[in-house]
Design a protein around this motif. Structure first.
Motif, short mmCIF file in Angstrom:
data_model
loop_
_atom_site.label_atom_id
_atom_site.label_comp_id
_atom_site.label_asym_id
_atom_site.label_seq_id
_atom_site.Cartn_x
_atom_site.Cartn_y
_atom_site.Cartn_z
N LEU A 73 -7.12 10.29 -0.80
CA LEU A 73 -6.33 9.28 -0.73
C LEU A 73 -5.47 9.13 0.69
CD1 LEU A 73 -5.49 6.57 -2.18
CD2 LEU A 73 -3.78 8.02 -3.40
N ASP A 74 -4.89 10.16 0.86
CA ASP A 74 -3.93 10.22 2.09
C ASP A 74 -4.62 9.84 3.21
OD1 ASP A 74 -1.69 10.81 0.34
OD2 ASP A 74 -1.69 12.88 0.64
N PHE A 75 -5.94 10.49 3.34
CA PHE A 75 -6.78 10.31 4.81
C PHE A 75 -7.00 8.67 4.68
CE2 PHE A 75 -7.52 14.95 4.47
CZ PHE A 75 -6.95 15.20 5.66
N SER A 76 -7.40 8.29 3.78
CA SER A 76 -7.90 6.71 3.65
C SER A 76 -6.81 5.83 4.15
CB SER A 76 -8.38 6.27 2.30
OG SER A 76 -7.41 6.31 1.29
N PHE A 77 -5.54 6.26 3.45
CA PHE A 77 -4.30 5.29 3.90
C PHE A 77 -4.05 5.46 5.43
CE2 PHE A 77 0.51 5.75 4.84
CZ PHE A 77 0.60 4.47 4.37
N LEU A 116 -6.19 6.25 7.80
CA LEU A 116 -7.34 5.35 8.28
C LEU A 116 -6.82 3.82 8.70
CD1 LEU A 116 -10.50 6.91 7.03
CD2 LEU A 116 -10.05 6.84 9.35
N ASN A 117 -6.18 3.58 7.54
CA ASN A 117 -5.60 2.13 7.52
C ASN A 117 -4.61 1.96 8.68
OD1 ASN A 117 -7.77 1.05 5.81
ND2 ASN A 117 -6.66 1.32 4.29
N ARG A 118 -3.73 2.90 8.60
CA ARG A 118 -2.52 2.73 9.40
C ARG A 118 -2.82 3.03 11.06
NH1 ARG A 118 2.93 2.70 7.88
NH2 ARG A 118 4.36 3.41 9.49
N LEU A 144 -10.20 11.54 11.21
CA LEU A 144 -9.75 11.19 9.81
C LEU A 144 -10.90 10.92 8.76
CD1 LEU A 144 -6.52 8.98 10.63
CD2 LEU A 144 -6.57 11.44 9.57
N THR A 145 -11.84 10.18 9.61
CA THR A 145 -13.12 9.83 8.64
C THR A 145 -13.87 10.94 8.27
OG1 THR A 145 -13.33 7.74 9.88
CG2 THR A 145 -15.31 8.41 8.77
N LEU A 146 -13.74 12.00 9.13
CA LEU A 146 -14.53 13.18 8.81
C LEU A 146 -13.81 14.00 7.51
CD1 LEU A 146 -15.84 14.85 11.94
CD2 LEU A 146 -17.12 13.61 10.34
N PHE A 147 -12.68 14.14 7.88
CA PHE A 147 -11.54 14.67 6.61
C PHE A 147 -11.69 13.87 5.40
CE2 PHE A 147 -8.73 16.62 10.10
CZ PHE A 147 -9.19 17.95 9.76
N MET A 151 0.76 -1.16 -0.03
CA MET A 151 0.00 0.10 0.03
C MET A 151 0.97 1.36 -0.03
SD MET A 151 -3.02 0.96 0.19
CE MET A 151 -4.05 2.46 0.50
N LYS A 152 1.88 1.15 0.69
CA LYS A 152 2.58 2.37 0.73
C LYS A 152 3.45 2.92 -0.48
CE LYS A 152 6.34 4.15 3.94
NZ LYS A 152 7.38 3.84 4.84
#
Length: 99
Positions: A40-44, A46-48, A58-61, A1-2
């Motif tokens: 995309l960065d915020f979803s990354f 969220l997983n991290r 982070l979900t709101l952003f 993913m990174k």
């Protein structure tokens, strides 16, 4: 993913550089790509990160910037600088950069 995230950022810089280099007047495309990249960065992130309060923020952003990812699909309609003929070298370069 990174690695996928790194490649996405490299493509962003390549396309942004092409917009500046070829002096394309539709510079708003850089801003739209940047906003889609933020989602995309915020979803990354969220997983991290698994902290509950941080996940909520982070979900709101992510929700705030996510609609712009679909807007990027409609930006192709506004790219009249690409032209309709691939016989022109400039049109071909624009198509490969943004198509």
């Amino acid at each position: 993913m990174k690695n996928k995230l790194l490649i996405s950022h490299l493509f962003f810089f390549m396309i942004s550089g092409a917009i500046v280099y070829f002096q394309i007047k539709e510079t708003y495309l850089i801003w739209n790509m940047f906003l889609a990249l933020l989602a995309l960065d915020f979803s990354f992130c969220l997983n991290r990160f698994k902290n509950l309060s941080l996940t909520f923020i982070l979900t709101l952003f992510w929700l705030f910037f996510y609609p712009n990812t679909f807007y990027m699909l409609t930006d192709l309609v506004h790219m009249d600088f690409i032209g309709s003929s691939f016989s022109n070298v400039q049109s071909l370069i624009h198509y490969f950069c943004f198509g």
